[in-house]
Motif scaffolding. Structure first.
Motif, PDB file in Angstrom:
ATOM      1  N   LEU A  30       0.858  -1.189   0.000  1.00  0.00           N
ATOM      2  CA  LEU A  30       0.000   0.000   0.000  1.00  0.00           C
ATOM      3  C   LEU A  30       0.892   1.237   0.000  1.00  0.00           C
ATOM      4  O   LEU A  30       1.770   1.368   0.861  1.00  0.00           O
ATOM      5  CB  LEU A  30      -0.908   0.025   1.234  1.00  0.00           C
ATOM      6  N   LEU A  31       0.676   2.128  -0.960  1.00  0.00           N
ATOM      7  CA  LEU A  31       1.400   3.394  -1.039  1.00  0.00           C
ATOM      8  C   LEU A  31       0.396   4.527  -0.898  1.00  0.00           C
ATOM      9  O   LEU A  31      -0.621   4.558  -1.592  1.00  0.00           O
ATOM     10  CB  LEU A  31       2.140   3.520  -2.381  1.00  0.00           C
ATOM     11  N   VAL A  32       0.673   5.474   0.001  1.00  0.00           N
ATOM     12  CA  VAL A  32      -0.219   6.602   0.221  1.00  0.00           C
ATOM     13  C   VAL A  32       0.607   7.868   0.347  1.00  0.00           C
ATOM     14  O   VAL A  32       1.743   7.836   0.821  1.00  0.00           O
ATOM     15  CB  VAL A  32      -1.081   6.426   1.494  1.00  0.00           C
ATOM     16  N   VAL A  33       0.052   8.987  -0.084  1.00  0.00           N
ATOM     17  CA  VAL A  33       0.694  10.282   0.115  1.00  0.00           C
ATOM     18  C   VAL A  33       0.388  10.743   1.535  1.00  0.00           C
ATOM     19  O   VAL A  33      -0.775  10.790   1.949  1.00  0.00           O
ATOM     20  CB  VAL A  33       0.200  11.309  -0.909  1.00  0.00           C
ATOM     21  N   VAL A  34       1.427  11.050   2.291  1.00  0.00           N
ATOM     22  CA  VAL A  34       1.269  11.479   3.676  1.00  0.00           C
ATOM     23  C   VAL A  34       1.153  12.997   3.701  1.00  0.00           C
ATOM     24  O   VAL A  34       2.118  13.706   3.421  1.00  0.00           O
ATOM     25  CB  VAL A  34       2.448  11.004   4.539  1.00  0.00           C
ATOM     26  N   THR A  35      -0.025  13.480   4.014  1.00  0.00           N
ATOM     27  CA  THR A  35      -0.284  14.912   4.084  1.00  0.00           C
ATOM     28  C   THR A  35       0.102  15.432   5.468  1.00  0.00           C
ATOM     29  O   THR A  35       0.292  14.647   6.405  1.00  0.00           O
ATOM     30  CB  THR A  35      -1.762  15.204   3.809  1.00  0.00           C
ATOM     31  N   PRO A  36       0.234  16.756   5.652  1.00  0.00           N
ATOM     32  CA  PRO A  36       0.520  17.298   6.988  1.00  0.00           C
ATOM     33  C   PRO A  36      -0.507  16.824   8.005  1.00  0.00           C
ATOM     34  O   PRO A  36      -1.710  16.883   7.759  1.00  0.00           O
ATOM     35  CB  PRO A  36       0.437  18.813   6.766  1.00  0.00           C
ATOM     36  N   GLY A  37      -0.039  16.338   9.130  1.00  0.00           N
ATOM     37  CA  GLY A  37      -0.926  15.758  10.125  1.00  0.00           C
ATOM     38  C   GLY A  37      -0.936  14.251  10.095  1.00  0.00           C
ATOM     39  O   GLY A  37      -1.421  13.614  11.020  1.00  0.00           O
ATOM     40  N   GLY A  38      -0.411  13.660   9.004  1.00  0.00           N
ATOM     41  CA  GLY A  38      -0.251  12.221   8.997  1.00  0.00           C
ATOM     42  C   GLY A  38      -1.330  11.475   8.235  1.00  0.00           C
ATOM     43  O   GLY A  38      -2.314  12.045   7.752  1.00  0.00           O
ATOM     44  N   PHE A  39      -1.162  10.161   8.134  1.00  0.00           N
ATOM     45  CA  PHE A  39      -2.107   9.261   7.479  1.00  0.00           C
ATOM     46  C   PHE A  39      -2.590   8.231   8.502  1.00  0.00           C
ATOM     47  O   PHE A  39      -1.791   7.663   9.250  1.00  0.00           O
ATOM     48  CB  PHE A  39      -1.454   8.547   6.295  1.00  0.00           C
ATOM     49  N   THR A  40      -3.865   7.999   8.547  1.00  0.00           N
ATOM     50  CA  THR A  40      -4.452   7.086   9.518  1.00  0.00           C
ATOM     51  C   THR A  40      -4.905   5.811   8.824  1.00  0.00           C
ATOM     52  O   THR A  40      -5.643   5.864   7.838  1.00  0.00           O
ATOM     53  CB  THR A  40      -5.645   7.748  10.231  1.00  0.00           C
ATOM     54  N   LEU A  41      -4.492   4.680   9.342  1.00  0.00           N
ATOM     55  CA  LEU A  41      -4.880   3.377   8.817  1.00  0.00           C
ATOM     56  C   LEU A  41      -5.613   2.606   9.901  1.00  0.00           C
ATOM     57  O   LEU A  41      -5.067   2.373  10.976  1.00  0.00           O
ATOM     58  CB  LEU A  41      -3.645   2.592   8.356  1.00  0.00           C
ATOM     59  N   HIS A  42      -6.837   2.217   9.627  1.00  0.00           N
ATOM     60  CA  HIS A  42      -7.633   1.460  10.591  1.00  0.00           C
ATOM     61  C   HIS A  42      -7.294  -0.023  10.490  1.00  0.00           C
ATOM     62  O   HIS A  42      -7.175  -0.563   9.397  1.00  0.00           O
ATOM     63  CB  HIS A  42      -9.126   1.652  10.330  1.00  0.00           C
ATOM     64  N   VAL A  43      -7.182  -0.671  11.645  1.00  0.00           N
ATOM     65  CA  VAL A  43      -6.984  -2.119  11.691  1.00  0.00           C
ATOM     66  C   VAL A  43      -8.064  -2.694  12.607  1.00  0.00           C
ATOM     67  O   VAL A  43      -7.846  -2.865  13.810  1.00  0.00           O
ATOM     68  CB  VAL A  43      -5.573  -2.481  12.194  1.00  0.00           C
ATOM     69  N   PRO A  44      -9.257  -2.977  12.073  1.00  0.00           N
ATOM     70  CA  PRO A  44     -10.375  -3.433  12.906  1.00  0.00           C
ATOM     71  C   PRO A  44     -10.176  -4.863  13.394  1.00  0.00           C
ATOM     72  O   PRO A  44      -9.296  -5.589  12.896  1.00  0.00           O
ATOM     73  CB  PRO A  44     -11.570  -3.331  11.954  1.00  0.00           C
ATOM     74  N   PRO A  45     -10.979  -5.315  14.367  1.00  0.00           N
ATOM     75  CA  PRO A  45     -10.823  -6.667  14.912  1.00  0.00           C
ATOM     76  C   PRO A  45     -10.895  -7.753  13.848  1.00  0.00           C
ATOM     77  O   PRO A  45     -10.204  -8.767  13.949  1.00  0.00           O
ATOM     78  CB  PRO A  45     -11.977  -6.773  15.911  1.00  0.00           C
ATOM     79  N   ALA A  46     -11.719  -7.560  12.819  1.00  0.00           N
ATOM     80  CA  ALA A  46     -11.875  -8.596  11.797  1.00  0.00           C
ATOM     81  C   ALA A  46     -10.596  -8.822  11.007  1.00  0.00           C
ATOM     82  O   ALA A  46     -10.425  -9.892  10.398  1.00  0.00           O
ATOM     83  CB  ALA A  46     -13.010  -8.218  10.845  1.00  0.00           C
ATOM     84  N   ALA A  47      -9.694  -7.839  10.992  1.00  0.00           N
ATOM     85  CA  ALA A  47      -8.451  -7.964  10.227  1.00  0.00           C
ATOM     86  C   ALA A  47      -7.311  -8.552  11.049  1.00  0.00           C
ATOM     87  O   ALA A  47      -6.222  -8.746  10.525  1.00  0.00           O
ATOM     88  CB  ALA A  47      -8.038  -6.603   9.693  1.00  0.00           C
ATOM     89  N   ARG A  48      -7.549  -8.834  12.304  1.00  0.00           N
ATOM     90  CA  ARG A  48      -6.492  -9.304  13.191  1.00  0.00           C
ATOM     91  C   ARG A  48      -6.557 -10.814  13.362  1.00  0.00           C
ATOM     92  O   ARG A  48      -7.631 -11.397  13.171  1.00  0.00           O
ATOM     93  CB  ARG A  48      -6.603  -8.599  14.549  1.00  0.00           C
ATOM     94  N   PRO A  49      -5.456 -11.450  13.733  1.00  0.00           N
ATOM     95  CA  PRO A  49      -4.119 -10.885  13.995  1.00  0.00           C
ATOM     96  C   PRO A  49      -3.390 -10.576  12.695  1.00  0.00           C
ATOM     97  O   PRO A  49      -3.575 -11.257  11.683  1.00  0.00           O
ATOM     98  CB  PRO A  49      -3.422 -12.010  14.759  1.00  0.00           C
ATOM     99  N   VAL A  50      -2.549  -9.540  12.741  1.00  0.00           N
ATOM    100  CA  VAL A  50      -1.802  -9.140  11.559  1.00  0.00           C
ATOM    101  C   VAL A  50      -0.557  -8.381  11.990  1.00  0.00           C
ATOM    102  O   VAL A  50      -0.545  -7.748  13.053  1.00  0.00           O
ATOM    103  CB  VAL A  50      -2.671  -8.271  10.621  1.00  0.00           C
ATOM    104  N   SER A  51       0.492  -8.496  11.192  1.00  0.00           N
ATOM    105  CA  SER A  51       1.697  -7.689  11.375  1.00  0.00           C
ATOM    106  C   SER A  51       1.843  -6.779  10.167  1.00  0.00           C
ATOM    107  O   SER A  51       1.673  -7.229   9.023  1.00  0.00           O
ATOM    108  CB  SER A  51       2.941  -8.578  11.504  1.00  0.00           C
ATOM    109  N   ILE A  52       2.125  -5.499  10.418  1.00  0.00           N
ATOM    110  CA  ILE A  52       2.225  -4.519   9.340  1.00  0.00           C
ATOM    111  C   ILE A  52       3.552  -3.783   9.473  1.00  0.00           C
ATOM    112  O   ILE A  52       3.901  -3.301  10.558  1.00  0.00           O
ATOM    113  CB  ILE A  52       1.056  -3.519   9.379  1.00  0.00           C
TER     114      ILE A  52
END
Length: 319
Positions: free
Chosen positions: A274-296
Motif C-alpha cells: 500500500l502506497l499513500v501520500v502522507v499529508t501534513p498531520g499524517g495518514f491514519t490506517l484502521h486495523v479493525p478486529p476482523a483484520a487481526r491478527p496481523v503484522s504490518i
C-alpha cells in the motif's frame, strides 16, 4: 506476502469510520488564588469556582528593583488524533528580597476527558518537584476519577504511574490539588516548582517496534489513534517536504533506494503493498478486529530532487 486486497479493504473501512478525538473540559472546584508580597507592595489574583479556559493561569508578581516575588499556578489542556492530556504547574519564587513572601492555593482543578463512544485507554501521570535548599515542602495531589482517593503525590523529585481507564460520554475526571508558599524571612532567594503531566492514550492493543533507521534527517512517528472501534494506526512523518509517501506492507522486502547525495544507505523495509501520500498531520490506517491478527511494516519515503530518502520504519503487531 503481498496482499493489496487486504489494504484495499482497510481503506474502504477508513471511509466509513470517523476519528473520535476526545474533548477536555476544565473547571475550578475551589477558588484559585495566588499572592505575592515584596516589601510594602503586594499583589494577588483569583479565579472563581466554575469553568476554566483550556489554557490559563493565576499569577501574582511583584518586582522592586532587582528583587522579584512571584506565585503562579498555570494549566493547559489539549487533544489530538493520538493523545489527550494536560499540564499543571505551580511556581513560587523569592529572589533578592529579604522580607518577600508568596503563596499559592490550595488550588483544585478538575480535568474531564470525554469521547462520543466508550473506549479503553491508558492514563499516565508524571509528577516532578524541584526546590531550592531550605524551602518548605509544597502540596501536589492527583485524584484519578475525582472520587476522593489520592492516587499520586509529588513527595519525591520524580514520580510516575500508569493506569488502565475507560471513558465515553461520561467524562473521566482527574482532580489536581496544588498548594505552597514562602513565608516572610524564610529565604532571600527561594524557588519551588511543581509539574503535573497527565496523558491519556488509546489502548488499541498494538505493539509498535522499531524496524529500520532512516537515511535522511526525517523522523517519523507511528502511534495508536482514536477511532470508533478502537483499532487505529496513525503515521505522522512530521516533515516539511514537497512529497512524502507512506509505504505499508504485510512482510519485509528490503531494498536500497537510489540517493547518491546521502552518506547512509536508504533502506526501505516494507513490501510495497500500500502506497499513500502522507499529508501534513499524517495518514491514519484502521486495523479493525476482523483484520487481526496481523503484522504490518510501515515506513516513509521522502521524494527529493536528489533521489529517494527513507524515514525510520516500524513493525506493528496487532494481535
Amino acid at each position: 506476502m503481498h496482499n493489496p486486497v487486504f489494504f484495499a479493504t482497510l481503506l474502504s473501512l477508513n471511509s466509513l469510520l470517523v476519528a473520535q478525538v476526545p474533548t477536555i473540559a476544565v473547571r475550578a472546584v475551589s477558588t484559585l488564588s495566588t499572592s505575592a508580597q515584596n516589601g510594602a507592595v503586594a499583589s494577588s489574583q483569583t479565579r472563581p469556582i466554575g469553568p476554566l479556559p483550556t489554557i490559563g493561569n493565576v499569577d501574582a508578581i511583584v518586582t522592586n528593583g532587582a528583587s522579584l516575588v512571584e506565585a503562579s499556578t498555570s494549566w493547559g489542556a489539549t487533544a489530538n488524533a493520538t493523545l489527550a492530556g494536560f499540564v499543571v504547574e505551580q511556581h513560587l519564587v523569592v529572589r533578592g528580597s529579604t522580607g518577600g513572601s508568596c503563596a499559592s492555593g490550595p488550588n483544585e482543578i478538575v480535568f474531564g476527558v470525554s469521547s462520543p463512544v466508550q473506549r479503553p485507554a491508558i492514563l499516565t501521570v508524571r509528577l516532578s518537584k524541584a526546590a531550592s535548599p531550605g524551602t518548605a515542602s509544597t502540596t501536589v495531589l492527583v485524584d484519578i476519577g475525582n472520587d476522593g482517593t489520592i492516587d499520586a503525590t509529588a513527595a519525591s523529585p520524580v514520580n510516575m504511574l500508569s493506569k488502565a481507564v475507560s471513558f465515553g460520554q461520561q467524562p473521566l475526571e482527574v482532580r489536581v490539588v496544588l498548594a505552597g508558599g514562602v513565608t516572610p524571612g524564610q529565604a532571600t532567594d527561594a524557588s519551588l516548582d511543581d509539574l503535573v503531566v497527565v496523558q491519556v492514550e488509546p489502548d488499541n492493543h498494538l505493539g509498535v517496534l522499531p524496524a529500520a533507521a532512516g537515511c535522511a534527517n526525517q523522523a517519523a512517528t507511528l502511534r495508536a489513534a482514536w477511532d470508533l472501534d478502537s483499532m487505529l494506526l496513525d503515521v505522522d512523518t512530521s516533515v516539511a517536504t514537497p512529497l512524502v509517501v507512506g509505504v505499508f506492507g504485510l512482510s519485509p522486502a528490503p531494498v536500497v533506494l537510489p540517493n547518491a547525495s546521502l552518506p547512509l544507505p536508504c533502506l526501505l523495509v516494507p513490501s510495497p503493498d500500500l502506497l499513500v501520500v502522507v499529508t501534513p498531520g499524517g495518514f491514519t490506517l484502521h486495523v479493525p478486529p476482523a483484520a487481526r491478527p496481523v503484522s504490518i511494516w510501515a515506513q516513509g519515503v521522502q521524494v527529493t530532487a536528489a533521489g529517494l530518502a527513507t524515514t525510520n520504519g516500524f513493525l506493528v503487531l496487532a494481535p
